[in-house]
Design an enzyme around this catalytic site. Structure first.
Site, PDB file in Angstrom:
ATOM      1  N   LYS A 145      -0.915  10.708   2.074  1.00 17.19           N
ATOM      2  CA  LYS A 145      -1.207  10.275   3.448  1.00 17.19           C
ATOM      3  C   LYS A 145      -0.427  11.078   4.481  1.00 17.19           C
ATOM      4  CE  LYS A 145      -3.435   5.965   2.749  1.00 17.19           C
ATOM      5  NZ  LYS A 145      -3.523   4.528   2.919  1.00 17.19           N
TER       6      LYS A 145
ATOM      7  N   ARG B 148      -2.126   2.920  -5.593  1.00 15.12           N
ATOM      8  CA  ARG B 148      -3.401   3.638  -5.490  1.00 15.12           C
ATOM      9  C   ARG B 148      -3.117   5.126  -5.248  1.00 15.12           C
ATOM     10  NH1 ARG B 148      -6.653   5.197  -1.311  1.00 15.12           N
ATOM     11  NH2 ARG B 148      -8.891   5.073  -1.638  1.00 15.12           N
TER      12      ARG B 148
HETATM   13  C1  7PJ Z   1      -6.366   2.740   1.211  1.00 20.10           C
HETATM   14  C2  7PJ Z   1      -7.537   2.196   0.686  1.00 20.10           C
HETATM   15  C3  7PJ Z   1      -5.159   2.000   1.096  1.00 20.10           C
HETATM   16  C4  7PJ Z   1      -6.426   0.320  -0.054  1.00 20.10           C
HETATM   17  C5  7PJ Z   1      -7.973   4.105   1.592  1.00 20.10           C
HETATM   18  C6  7PJ Z   1      -6.798   7.265   1.864  1.00 20.10           C
HETATM   19  C7  7PJ Z   1      -7.674   6.594   2.847  1.00 20.10           C
HETATM   20  N1  7PJ Z   1      -7.575   0.999   0.049  1.00 20.10           N
HETATM   21  N2  7PJ Z   1      -8.539   3.063   0.939  1.00 20.10           N
HETATM   22  N3  7PJ Z   1      -5.252   0.802   0.459  1.00 20.10           N
HETATM   23  N4  7PJ Z   1      -6.658   3.945   1.759  1.00 20.10           N
HETATM   24  N5  7PJ Z   1      -6.412  -0.869  -0.675  1.00 20.10           N
HETATM   25  O1  7PJ Z   1      -6.981   7.223   0.653  1.00 20.10           O
HETATM   26  O2  7PJ Z   1      -5.869   7.927   2.371  1.00 20.10           O
HETATM   27  O3  7PJ Z   1      -4.070   2.383   1.551  1.00 20.10           O
HETATM   28  S1  7PJ Z   1      -8.896   5.472   2.131  1.00 20.10           S
END
Ligand code: 7PJ
Length: 284
Positions: free
Chosen positions: A223, A258
């Site tokens: 990020k 994640r």
């Molecule tokens: C997140 C997400 C996060 C959850 C994305 C990226 C943007 N779902 N989907 N948490 N970020 N739960 O992957 O940078 O931080 S999309």
């Protein structure tokens, strides 16, 4: 032992789990759309599993700031064939979507175990729909909408506000009949937050988990806050910072991380677990 129930699976959260990201978008900010064709997505899913992913998270709408609009029909056309192909691979499949219509189609096809929603089931009908299914739910906090959310995020006390929001969304799910063991919460790093807000949230994870009353899932991988701290404009070059951030999140109590880089994150977590299972005398 703490369990998380999602669709066909019951996951043991006594060790941190790794959720591998599979973007099926031509405009994803960090992997540049390399997985937008079905076969490439499936082969990447297999590599993520081989590297040790405990969950696969599949998304067809980029939520990066300024991303172009994708219709619900386009989003579904991107994700459904991939969901169908990977749902038989033996790991829980998560669908990253904000749209009730996309959730409905995937749930009725029986190809998702977890709904991962960056807007915490705020789309009309989403909460009732997912409550009726057996899917797990990840409720994420964001301020504003992806197009504009980074322009001027403001909070009084970011940890308290995010914690209160997540607690309220958890409560609504419980009232709709969702068992607590089907729920996860996520502070939503980078979704309407400045660097200062993101750092406060990371150090306040334990307080947020306590307030939300459910285990935390955390996404920090590649990020922009990491890019800012490390002066690295290219998301794909933020591996070291991503792994360090994952370790810190786990240290602060996150149960599911994640990530794009499953293998490296798993290695770091394994090392960390080994060090932490040693008695002080064994370490010295
Ligand atoms: C997140 C997400 C996060 C959850 C994305 C990226 C943007 N779902 N989907 N948490 N970020 N739960 O992957 O940078 O931080 S999309």
């Amino acid at each position: 032992m703490k369990n998380f129930q999602c669709g066909r699976f019951v996951l043991d959260l006594s060790r941190p789990l790794v959720m591998g990201i599979l973007n099926v978008t031509p405009d994803s900010f960090s992997d540049g759309g390399r997985y937008d064709c079905r076969d490439a997505a499936i082969s990447h899913a297999c590599s993520l599993i081989a590297e040790g992913a405990d969950i696969l998270d599949i998304g067809g709408e980029s939520t990066r700031p300024g991303a172009p609009y994708v219709s619900p029909e386009q989003e579904l056309a991107r994700v459904l064939p991939v969901l169908e192909a990977v749902s038989g691979l033996g790991v829980p499949v998560s669908l990253d979507t904000r749209r009730a219509s996309v959730m409905r189609a995937a749930l009725s096809a029986g190809v998702v175990d977890l709904i991962n929603d960056v807007s915490a089931l705020e789309d009309e009908g989403a909460l009732e729909l997912v409550a009726r299914s057996g899917a797990g739910i990840c409720l994420m906090h964001k301020q504003g909408n992806p197009g504009t959310m980074q322009q001027r995020p403001e909070y009084g006390d970011v940890v308290a506000e995010v914690g209160d929001y997540l607690a309220a969304r958890v409560e609504l799910c419980l009232q709709a009949g969702v068992a607590r063991k089907r729920l996860l919460a996520d502070p939503g790093f980078g979704f309407g937050k400045t660097l200062v807000h993101n750092l406060a949230l990371l150090s306040g994870l334990a307080a947020i988990e306590e307030r939300a009353g459910v285990p935390l899932l955390v996404g920090l991988s590649r990020k922009s806050m990491l890019g800012t701290i490390c002066s690295e404009p290219n998301p794909a070059e933020r591996l070291g910072a991503s792994v360090a951030a994952a370790l810190e999140a786990v240290h602060r109590g996150a149960k599911i991380i994640r990530v794009h880089d499953v293998k490296e994150t798993r290695q770091a977590l394994q090392l960390w677990a080994a060090l932490n299972s040693m008695t002080p005398s064994a370490v010295s």
